[in-house]
Scaffold this motif. Structure first.
Motif, PDB file in Angstrom:
ATOM      1  N   ILE A  29     144.730  56.244  68.841  1.00 59.79           N
ATOM      2  CA  ILE A  29     143.358  55.766  68.632  1.00 59.79           C
ATOM      3  C   ILE A  29     143.101  55.599  67.146  1.00 59.79           C
ATOM      4  N   ALA A  30     142.070  54.840  66.816  1.00 57.09           N
ATOM      5  CA  ALA A  30     141.729  54.606  65.415  1.00 57.09           C
ATOM      6  C   ALA A  30     141.304  55.914  64.743  1.00 57.09           C
ATOM      7  N   ARG A  31     141.561  55.993  63.445  1.00 64.19           N
ATOM      8  CA  ARG A  31     141.207  57.194  62.696  1.00 64.19           C
ATOM      9  C   ARG A  31     139.713  57.492  62.784  1.00 64.19           C
ATOM     10  N   SER A  32     138.884  56.432  62.668  1.00 62.88           N
ATOM     11  CA  SER A  32     137.432  56.621  62.713  1.00 62.88           C
ATOM     12  C   SER A  32     136.993  57.148  64.086  1.00 62.88           C
ATOM     13  N   THR A  33     137.650  56.666  65.155  1.00 68.23           N
ATOM     14  CA  THR A  33     137.328  57.133  66.510  1.00 68.23           C
ATOM     15  C   THR A  33     137.720  58.597  66.670  1.00 68.23           C
ATOM     16  N   TYR A  34     138.895  58.935  66.156  1.00 67.12           N
ATOM     17  CA  TYR A  34     139.365  60.319  66.222  1.00 67.12           C
ATOM     18  C   TYR A  34     138.391  61.259  65.512  1.00 67.12           C
ATOM     19  N   GLU A  35     137.967  60.867  64.298  1.00 63.01           N
ATOM     20  CA  GLU A  35     137.063  61.730  63.530  1.00 63.01           C
ATOM     21  C   GLU A  35     135.709  61.882  64.230  1.00 63.01           C
ATOM     22  N   ARG A  36     135.209  60.791  64.857  1.00 64.94           N
ATOM     23  CA  ARG A  36     133.925  60.871  65.558  1.00 64.94           C
ATOM     24  C   ARG A  36     134.019  61.808  66.769  1.00 64.94           C
ATOM     25  N   ILE A  37     135.115  61.683  67.518  1.00 63.78           N
ATOM     26  CA  ILE A  37     135.300  62.538  68.693  1.00 63.78           C
ATOM     27  C   ILE A  37     135.411  64.007  68.279  1.00 63.78           C
ATOM     28  N   MET A  38     136.193  64.288  67.238  1.00 57.58           N
ATOM     29  CA  MET A  38     136.396  65.674  66.824  1.00 57.58           C
ATOM     30  C   MET A  38     135.116  66.276  66.258  1.00 57.58           C
ATOM     31  N   GLU A  39     134.303  65.458  65.556  1.00 61.33           N
ATOM     32  CA  GLU A  39     133.037  65.948  65.024  1.00 61.33           C
ATOM     33  C   GLU A  39     132.090  66.347  66.157  1.00 61.33           C
ATOM     34  N   ILE A  40     132.020  65.499  67.206  1.00 62.24           N
ATOM     35  CA  ILE A  40     131.156  65.792  68.352  1.00 62.24           C
ATOM     36  C   ILE A  40     131.690  66.996  69.128  1.00 62.24           C
ATOM     37  N   ALA A  41     132.998  67.068  69.304  1.00 58.53           N
ATOM     38  CA  ALA A  41     133.597  68.187  70.030  1.00 58.53           C
ATOM     39  C   ALA A  41     133.317  69.508  69.335  1.00 58.53           C
ATOM     40  N   GLU A  42     133.392  69.508  68.010  1.00 60.99           N
ATOM     41  CA  GLU A  42     133.125  70.738  67.261  1.00 60.99           C
ATOM     42  C   GLU A  42     131.656  71.123  67.362  1.00 60.99           C
ATOM     43  N   ARG A  43     130.785  70.121  67.267  1.00 60.22           N
ATOM     44  CA  ARG A  43     129.342  70.381  67.354  1.00 60.22           C
ATOM     45  C   ARG A  43     128.955  70.929  68.729  1.00 60.22           C
ATOM     46  N   GLU A  44     129.601  70.378  69.780  1.00 62.56           N
ATOM     47  CA  GLU A  44     129.273  70.782  71.149  1.00 62.56           C
ATOM     48  C   GLU A  44     130.058  72.022  71.606  1.00 62.56           C
ATOM     49  N   GLY A  45     131.005  72.448  70.773  1.00 63.80           N
ATOM     50  CA  GLY A  45     131.815  73.609  71.140  1.00 63.80           C
ATOM     51  C   GLY A  45     132.805  73.334  72.246  1.00 63.80           C
ATOM     52  N   TYR A  46     133.331  72.105  72.255  1.00 64.42           N
ATOM     53  CA  TYR A  46     134.271  71.717  73.308  1.00 64.42           C
ATOM     54  C   TYR A  46     135.707  72.095  72.936  1.00 64.42           C
ATOM     55  N   VAL A  47     136.384  72.780  73.859  1.00 66.13           N
ATOM     56  CA  VAL A  47     137.801  73.100  73.717  1.00 66.13           C
ATOM     57  C   VAL A  47     138.503  72.692  75.011  1.00 66.13           C
ATOM     58  N   PRO A  48     139.569  71.877  74.943  1.00 65.22           N
ATOM     59  CA  PRO A  48     140.266  71.453  76.161  1.00 65.22           C
ATOM     60  C   PRO A  48     140.777  72.641  76.969  1.00 65.22           C
ATOM     61  N   ASP A  49     140.715  72.536  78.263  1.00 65.00           N
ATOM     62  CA  ASP A  49     141.219  73.574  79.159  1.00 65.00           C
ATOM     63  C   ASP A  49     142.729  73.410  79.276  1.00 65.00           C
ATOM     64  N   PRO A  50     143.524  74.370  78.744  1.00 65.48           N
ATOM     65  CA  PRO A  50     144.983  74.216  78.778  1.00 65.48           C
ATOM     66  C   PRO A  50     145.542  74.167  80.193  1.00 65.48           C
ATOM     67  N   VAL A  51     144.930  74.881  81.132  1.00 64.47           N
ATOM     68  CA  VAL A  51     145.410  74.869  82.509  1.00 64.47           C
ATOM     69  C   VAL A  51     145.226  73.489  83.121  1.00 64.47           C
ATOM     70  N   ALA A  52     144.020  72.906  82.904  1.00 67.34           N
ATOM     71  CA  ALA A  52     143.761  71.563  83.448  1.00 67.34           C
ATOM     72  C   ALA A  52     144.695  70.545  82.820  1.00 67.34           C
ATOM     73  N   ARG A  53     144.943  70.687  81.527  1.00 68.48           N
ATOM     74  CA  ARG A  53     145.841  69.739  80.850  1.00 68.48           C
ATOM     75  C   ARG A  53     147.258  69.847  81.399  1.00 68.48           C
ATOM     76  N   THR A  54     147.691  71.079  81.680  1.00 68.21           N
ATOM     77  CA  THR A  54     149.023  71.281  82.235  1.00 68.21           C
ATOM     78  C   THR A  54     149.152  70.662  83.619  1.00 68.21           C
ATOM     79  N   MET A  55     148.111  70.829  84.437  1.00 67.43           N
ATOM     80  CA  MET A  55     148.142  70.269  85.788  1.00 67.43           C
ATOM     81  C   MET A  55     148.191  68.742  85.755  1.00 67.43           C
ATOM     82  N   THR A  56     147.570  68.161  84.730  1.00 65.33           N
ATOM     83  CA  THR A  56     147.552  66.704  84.625  1.00 65.33           C
ATOM     84  C   THR A  56     148.883  66.164  84.119  1.00 65.33           C
TER      85      THR A  56
END
Length: 355
Positions: A29-56
């Motif tokens: 993905i574009a650098r600007s898109t990556y930075e926007r997603i990570m900024e929102i994820a940090e603000r919202e306190g989002y952390v990917p679920d490792p179990v769900a990621r493994t199942m996928t």
């Protein structure tokens, strides 16, 4: 309420796939898109679920390394550190975790059953039938380092017989005929039941071949085989009483670590290397060149062994065919070896307590 990937995607104005790429493969993905997603994820306190990621993904993103001994014993051997550095370098490049798996109560089977990994690398552990069968049941890739190339399991190693023969031929060519061989134990404390002595057997076969070329054998009166652990302390402890009784002209070690123990024993007994006694090793770990004198040894590519093994596991994961690899070795002659002294050296009147 725990934020979801869907919520982050909505706030960022992107797809859930783009959010997944941000956390798993930002290059897509574009650098600007990556930075926007990570900024929102940090603000919202989002952390990917490792179990769900493994199942996928059907992957956990980790490689397991099976050790022959307990961690505290294994890491006393600097050669192991070189191999793990090779493994770790590739894992870092490929964004993989590295899981160290020592024996549990002396058994590797429990480690194999419980490890959450995408593939196994065994370090100095022969593929015992029960362990190999257990790994096959798990249907995960398996590569050995310093294992048995004839077992049918992909192995990364050296020709131990040729390496040992090369070293002994060199020592004998200098004129030595009174030699202590520091062999390696395979039954020390904390050793897994699957740990085999085949590497030791192959090296002894190489020494025997060289000795026979000079009219000697492992059973000749002045050729002594002394099994030690792969540590300085074990070699020192074994050598002190032997050297206090009868001093050979050379000590040929199956590992650099044991050779360093020979250095310590010689120093404690007032013996000078190589004037009084030749000492050689096998591995060429980084310390070999900074000892005084620098150690004559067999260079084996520990770093390459580790990196080759990880690449083989990754190829297996991708469904590609792999083959065993035999890496080259090299005799490195340094200051610890010389022709034998011309006059037999008298045993010094020194007790072990005084030493």
């Amino acid at each position: 309420m725990r934020p979801t990937i869907k919520r982050i995607a909505e706030l960022a104005g992107v797809s859930k796939t783009a959010v997944s790429f941000a956390f798993n493969d930002p290059s897509k993905i574009a650098r600007s898109t990556y930075e926007r997603i990570m900024e929102i994820a940090e603000r919202e306190g989002y952390v990917p679920d490792p179990v769900a990621r493994t199942m996928t993904s059907k992957r956990v993103g980790a490689i397991g390394v099976l050790l022959p001994q307990a961690i505290q014993d294994t890491f006393r051997n600097p050669y192991v550190s070189e191999v793990l550095r090779g493994i770790g370098t590739v894992c870092h490049q490929e964004d993989l975790f590295l899981t160290i798996l020592p024996p549990i109560k002396g058994f590797l089977s429990q480690a194999v059953r419980n490890a959450v990994v995408d593939g196994f690398i065994s370090l100095g552990v022969e593929a015992a039938p029960d362990i190999a069968a257990l790994i096959r049941q798990r249907n995960v890739p398996f590569v050995t380092i310093d294992g048995d190339a004839d077992s049918g399991i992909t192995n990364v190693g050296i020709d131990d017989t040729v390496a040992a023969e090369t070293m002994m031929n060199y020592v004998l060519s200098l004129g030595h005929r009174d030699v202590i061989i520091l062999s390696l134990k395979s039954d020390g404390p904390g050793t897994a039941e699957e740990h085999s002595s085949r590497t030791v057997d192959r090296r002894l076969a190489g020494f025997e071949r060289a000795l026979q070329n000079h009219g000697l054998s492992l059973h000749s009166p002045n050729i002594r085989v002394v099994p030690v652990d792969v540590t300085m302390e074990s070699a020192e402890e074994a050598l002190l009483p032997l050297l206090s009784h009868k001093i050979p002209t050379a000590i040929v070690s199956m590992s650099d670590s044991a050779a360093f123990g020979a250095y310590v024993a010689c120093k404690r007994l007032g013996l000078t290397i190589p004037q009084d006694i030749t000492v050689t090793g096998m591995d060429d770990v980084p310390f070999s060149v900074i000892t005084e004198p620098a150690l004559t040894t067999i260079r084996q590519p520990g770093l390459k062994k580790g990196s080759y093994a990880v690449r083989a596991v990754l190829d297996m994961i991708q469904g590609r065919a792999v083959a065993s690899v035999v890496l080259p070795t090299e005799l490195v002659i340094r200051g610890s070896s010389a022709p034998p002294r011309s006059v037999p050296l008298a045993v010094k009147a020194v007790t072990l307590e005084e030493a």
